[in-house]
Design a protein around this motif. Structure first.
Motif, mmCIF file in Angstrom:
data_model
loop_
_atom_site.group_PDB
_atom_site.id
_atom_site.type_symbol
_atom_site.label_atom_id
_atom_site.label_comp_id
_atom_site.label_asym_id
_atom_site.label_seq_id
_atom_site.Cartn_x
_atom_site.Cartn_y
_atom_site.Cartn_z
ATOM 1 N N MET A 1 45.854 44.235 36.331
ATOM 2 C CA MET A 1 46.158 43.981 37.727
ATOM 3 C C MET A 1 45.647 42.605 38.156
ATOM 4 S SD MET A 1 46.648 45.878 40.878
ATOM 5 C CE MET A 1 46.306 45.404 42.521
ATOM 6 N N VAL A 2 44.424 42.265 37.798
ATOM 7 C CA VAL A 2 43.857 40.965 38.174
ATOM 8 C C VAL A 2 44.614 39.840 37.489
ATOM 9 C CG1 VAL A 2 41.803 39.505 38.039
ATOM 10 C CG2 VAL A 2 41.572 41.907 38.650
ATOM 11 N N ALA A 3 44.960 40.022 36.228
ATOM 12 C CA ALA A 3 45.702 38.993 35.498
ATOM 13 C C ALA A 3 47.074 38.766 36.127
ATOM 14 C CB ALA A 3 45.839 39.386 34.035
ATOM 15 N N GLU A 4 47.731 39.836 36.534
ATOM 16 C CA GLU A 4 49.048 39.710 37.170
ATOM 17 C C GLU A 4 48.944 38.956 38.498
ATOM 18 O OE1 GLU A 4 52.345 42.565 39.247
ATOM 19 O OE2 GLU A 4 51.261 43.354 37.524
ATOM 20 N N LEU A 5 47.939 39.280 39.274
ATOM 21 C CA LEU A 5 47.724 38.602 40.550
ATOM 22 C C LEU A 5 47.392 37.127 40.342
ATOM 23 C CD1 LEU A 5 47.597 38.914 43.604
ATOM 24 C CD2 LEU A 5 45.212 39.546 43.375
ATOM 25 N N ASP A 7 48.301 35.290 37.830
ATOM 26 C CA ASP A 7 49.533 34.623 37.408
ATOM 27 C C ASP A 7 50.439 34.319 38.592
ATOM 28 O OD1 ASP A 7 48.766 34.654 34.772
ATOM 29 O OD2 ASP A 7 49.925 36.456 34.268
ATOM 30 N N ARG A 8 50.507 35.219 39.547
ATOM 31 C CA ARG A 8 51.385 35.030 40.707
ATOM 32 C C ARG A 8 50.821 34.057 41.723
ATOM 33 N NH1 ARG A 8 53.922 40.539 42.880
ATOM 34 N NH2 ARG A 8 55.689 40.528 41.472
ATOM 35 N N VAL A 9 49.529 34.147 41.994
ATOM 36 C CA VAL A 9 48.929 33.384 43.085
ATOM 37 C C VAL A 9 48.155 32.179 42.581
ATOM 38 C CG1 VAL A 9 47.330 33.516 45.032
ATOM 39 C CG2 VAL A 9 48.769 35.466 44.478
ATOM 40 N N PRO A 49 46.374 20.403 49.310
ATOM 41 C CA PRO A 49 47.612 20.826 48.621
ATOM 42 C C PRO A 49 47.603 22.294 48.224
ATOM 43 C CG PRO A 49 46.231 19.555 47.140
ATOM 44 C CD PRO A 49 45.584 19.479 48.510
ATOM 45 N N GLU A 50 46.456 22.950 48.304
ATOM 46 C CA GLU A 50 46.367 24.375 47.983
ATOM 47 C C GLU A 50 47.066 25.246 49.007
ATOM 48 O OE1 GLU A 50 42.578 22.256 46.759
ATOM 49 O OE2 GLU A 50 43.733 22.396 48.579
ATOM 50 N N ILE A 51 47.221 24.741 50.212
ATOM 51 C CA ILE A 51 47.815 25.497 51.306
ATOM 52 C C ILE A 51 49.326 25.317 51.294
ATOM 53 C CG2 ILE A 51 47.933 25.781 53.810
ATOM 54 C CD1 ILE A 51 45.296 26.683 52.539
#
Length: 55
Positions: A1-5, A7-9, A49-51
């Motif tokens: 779950m943490v790895a998927e998040l 990867d997405r964010v 640039p993170e935002i």
């Protein structure tokens, strides 16, 4: 779950996250409580640039 998040964010350094959070919270309160528009909330900033603005 943490790895998927992750990867997405993505991730961000904790110190940088705090600096960005302080800048944007300060801009929000300046705009809504002091009626001072520093333009940080108007458009994406090259300083942060993170935002990403989401319509």
């Amino acid at each position: 779950m943490v790895a998927e998040l992750t990867d997405r964010v993505g991730t961000i350094d904790a110190d940088r996250a705090i600096a960005v959070l302080r800048a944007y919270l300060g801009a929000f309160f300046d705009l809504h409580l002091r009626h001072r528009d520093g333009r940080l909330l108007s458009r994406p900033s090259p300083r942060y640039p993170e935002i990403e603005f989401v319509p």
